[in-house]
Design a protein around this motif. Sequence first.
Motif, short mmCIF file in Angstrom:
data_model
loop_
_atom_site.label_atom_id
_atom_site.label_comp_id
_atom_site.label_asym_id
_atom_site.label_seq_id
_atom_site.Cartn_x
_atom_site.Cartn_y
_atom_site.Cartn_z
N HIS A 22 -6.53 3.27 8.47
CA HIS A 22 -7.05 4.54 7.95
C HIS A 22 -5.87 5.36 7.42
O HIS A 22 -4.87 5.54 8.12
N TYR B 27 0.85 -1.18 0.00
CA TYR B 27 0.00 0.00 0.00
C TYR B 27 0.89 1.23 0.00
O TYR B 27 1.76 1.38 0.87
N ILE C 118 -3.12 4.28 -2.57
CA ILE C 118 -3.98 4.83 -1.52
C ILE C 118 -3.81 6.35 -1.47
O ILE C 118 -2.85 6.91 -2.00
N GLU D 128 -8.86 7.39 2.87
CA GLU D 128 -9.29 6.03 2.59
C GLU D 128 -9.12 5.13 3.82
O GLU D 128 -8.34 5.42 4.73
N THR D 129 -9.84 4.00 3.79
CA THR D 129 -9.76 2.99 4.85
C THR D 129 -9.77 1.61 4.19
O THR D 129 -10.48 1.39 3.21
N PHE D 130 -8.96 0.69 4.73
CA PHE D 130 -8.96 -0.68 4.22
C PHE D 130 -8.68 -1.64 5.37
O PHE D 130 -8.23 -1.23 6.46
#
Length: 242
Positions: A96, A57, A82, A86-88
Amino acid sequence: PYFGDGDPPNIVRMIPVPIDPADATDCDAVLVTHEHIDHMHPPSYGPLVNDLDASLYAPEASYESPDYDGDLDAPEDRRNVIEAGETFEVGDFTVHVRGANDPDAIEPVSYVVEHESGTFVHAGDSRPAAEAFPEIAAEFDVDVGALAFGSVGEIYKYDLGRGERTRWYMDENQIVEAANQLELDRLLPTHHDMWQGVGADPKVLHEHAASFRYPRVLEVPHVGCSFRLDEPGIWRMGALEG
């Protein structure tokens, strides 16, 4: 994770490389905050991504303008672009992506990692961030934060044949300012022992932080140590066996 030796004679690493990344046995994701070689380093993350199927990421600038001349060494299906906001999910962790203030980087971000045992923030090489950090503090109750601590010093420039005055990372006052912006319970200073010429003594931070509300606890990392989100204190090598 950075397992390189810098760029000698210009940038000389001052602490040993702790492991060969090919020896790692478990990795789900590598989080990159910006494009600098000690954060976006294919020889370091390559074995984690290619051998352990970890996901990578990073902000777009880290892929488009990395501070590295070779191949990025990550298959397309492992590359995730990213940006702040954004959040994953990575296993049991919710990650976050938030803002940062690194004037030396193209597109810096910070990461806020949530887990049932606590919340951790890594701000990369950010300086104090008047907007981003208070917003993080308002959104999250951060237990532990890793912030870059260094000094103004001379970095040798091979093409000039001399040292050049360089400011990298935050000084004593700035890192305490950032810790208060983030409202950190525990502060882990990083980078202070990495490069020849811009080193700093993290023990002085006890005095700088004493009159401020944050951080409540200062923990100075060493090579081979580990930390627990839900329990203050440094775990020495022997503790890792269990």
